[in-house]
Design an enzyme around this catalytic site. Structure first.
Site, PDB file in Angstrom:
ATOM      1  N   ARG A  45       2.560  29.639  39.901  1.00 42.57           N
ATOM      2  CA  ARG A  45       2.810  30.773  38.999  1.00 42.57           C
ATOM      3  C   ARG A  45       3.913  30.509  37.976  1.00 42.57           C
ATOM      4  NH1 ARG A  45       3.398  36.232  42.265  1.00 42.57           N
ATOM      5  NH2 ARG A  45       4.622  34.841  43.535  1.00 42.57           N
ATOM      6  N   HIS A 230       0.815  26.147  66.469  1.00 40.45           N
ATOM      7  CA  HIS A 230       1.345  24.855  66.945  1.00 40.45           C
ATOM      8  C   HIS A 230       1.469  24.800  68.466  1.00 40.45           C
ATOM      9  CE1 HIS A 230       2.161  24.337  62.808  1.00 40.45           C
ATOM     10  NE2 HIS A 230       3.416  24.723  62.762  1.00 40.45           N
TER      11      HIS A 230
END
Ligand code: BG6
Length: 466
Positions: A45, A230
């Site tokens: 952006r 994880h």
């Protein structure tokens, strides 16, 4: 038949933190190893031009890796920057132009989970999803329902084999080593079950806080940030039966059976914590209930593990940075000599971050007249050398269409079911001081199993080698 190779690499979130820390270093490494001969497009952006983007890449590599002039020059010559908001249709038009003749791009979404769906729609509407692959960062959704919605939206534009759900722990060398150690050594399997294992614990400790990412962290918290993905993935690798063969789906089928046997985590067996000072971080609500620490007890109800508690602990602002696994074995059933406290005689310790370490705890006699002993560690320790970093490995695999090291959707759904009871604020927040091991309640949770094992500080293993 081998899968076609992707012919362009596009990453969204190009000006963000993940790109700065992980992606640029991985891209340079891929070029160095001859694995990335294609246009590389970053979408972000910020109103940057290409030079500014390249300067950011250089800065990132200097800070988080080592600059290799030749490889970096090649990388710089391939980098293109596309300015745009993901919600703006024009961004996708500009991206189409930047892609030129590329026919099978790989898109990597290094973005907050709530934007994944928007980008997938944008790519699809602009015709850029055809023949493409997409890599989506974790967490995949923020609960079961949003994961299902995201998956549905992905399936409208991409075929199942074109979607790669990233969990960078699966690309870590030490995590692969864990699996290798388990199935390549005949001494492990006979004891790897409820008859010999007393308890298992995994601690992921980080000595730093949210590092300016408070706004992002507010939408996530430790359970969604690292436990649902994880750490449950690591537990699945620790607990899985051997796969039928080396085929990627055989491994993923075997892991799925573990995920399905995980019981939903109980509120009474969970402790959530927040470090004092978290609420002063930029982007964090003054009354935030988001956890920066979690400790929990998990049960895997199957023939191999019934009755063996699996403890998971993860937190920020803890005393050290390191992820370690402790598999404690039961004491010998017939004690001829002195033995250590239950669970302290024999154990396997795996350090899976930042470096590889595997150790076996064993009793040996101390010199002298009496048959008394001490516990020593037999250690295999390797310093990270020029091995592949997780993102280099994962990008390379996705370019080749190899999904072995990516999380399969069915296991992600099962993991959301496992953590569902403790999402939201069902477990009250306790406060802890920075550089402590979290709230006191976390110690009580595991006291009946001998307490937590604290991962050692980096390099402290040197002195331990037995
Ligand atoms: C990321 C989390 O997935 O893993 C971070 O979002 C965390 O909060 C990081 O710090 C840890 O990764 P590693 O590879 O440094 O252990």
């Amino acid at each position: 038949m081998s899968e076609p190779r992707s012919d362009a690499f596009v990453f969204f979130g190009a000006t963000g933190d993940l790109a700065y820390k992980q992606i640029f270093p991985a891209l340079q490494a891929m070029i160095r190893h001859g694995h990335l001969d294609m246009p590389i497009i970053g979408v972000g952006r910020s109103s940057w031009d290409n030079d500014r983007f390249i300067a950011r890449a250089r800065d990132s590599i200097e800070k988080h890796a080592t600059l290799d002039r030749g490889a970096f020059e090649k990388l710089a010559s391939r980098l293109q920057y596309v300015i745009g908001d993901c919600r703006d249709e024009q961004t996708y038009q500009h991206l189409r132009e930047a892609l030129g003749n590329a026919e099978q791009p790989l898109y990597y979404l290094a973005l907050p989970p709530e934007i994944f769906g928007v980008v997938v729609d944008g790519l699809s509407k602009s015709g850029s999803a055809k023949n493409a692959r997409v890599m989506v960062e974790k967490p995949f959704g923020s609960d079961l329902a949003s994961a299902q919605a995201l998956n549905e939206s992905l399936m409208k534009s991409f075929s199942p084999s074109a979607v790669f759900r990233v969990d960078h722990y699966l690309g870590k060398e030490p995590v692969q080593n864990l699996l290798y150690f388990r199935f390549a050594n005949a001494l492990v399997e006979p004891v790897w079950n409820r008859h010999y294992v007393a308890s298992v614990q995994v601690t992921m400790a980080e000595s730093f806080g949210v590092q300016g990412r408070g706004g992002m962290y507010e939408g996530v918290g430790a359970i969604r940030d690292v436990v649902q993905n994880h750490l449950l993935q690591v537990v699945s690798l620790l607990a899985t039966d051997a796969p039928a063969d080396g085929h990627p789906d055989a491994m993923r089928d075997a892991k799925l059976r573990v995920f399905e046997a995980m019981q939903p985590i109980s509120v009474d067996e969970t402790v959530r914590g927040q470090f004092s000072g978290y609420r002063d971080e930029p982007g964090v609500a003054p009354d935030s209930q988001v956890e920066t620490f979690v400790a929990l007890r998990l049960h895997i109800e199957n023939e191999r593990w019934a009755g063996v508690p699996f403890y998971i602990r993860a937190g920020k602002q803890l005393p050290v940075t390191g992820t370690e696994i402790m598999v404690k074995l039961k004491s010998p059933s017939h004690a001829v000599f002195d033995t250590a406290a239950p669970g302290q005689s024999n154990y396997f310790r795996f350090r899976i971050s930042p470096e590889v370490l595997i150790s076996v705890g064993a009793r040996v006699k101390v010199p002298g007249e009496v048959m008394a002993g001490e516990t020593v560690e037999l250690v295999a320790h390797r310093h990270p050398g020029d091995e592949m970093a997780p993102y280099e490995r994962l990008f390379g695999d996705a370019i080749l269409g190899d999904a072995s090291l990516f999380a399969r959707y069915d296991s992600i759904e099962a993991a959301w079911r496992t953590v569902a009871p403790i999402l939201g604020n069902t477990v009250p927040i306790r406060y802890y001081e920075s550089s402590s091991w979290g709230p006191e309640e976390s110690e009580q949770l595991i006291s009946r199993d001998g307490g937590w094992h604290a991962p050692v500080a980096k390099d402290a293993n040197e002195g331990n080698a037995g």
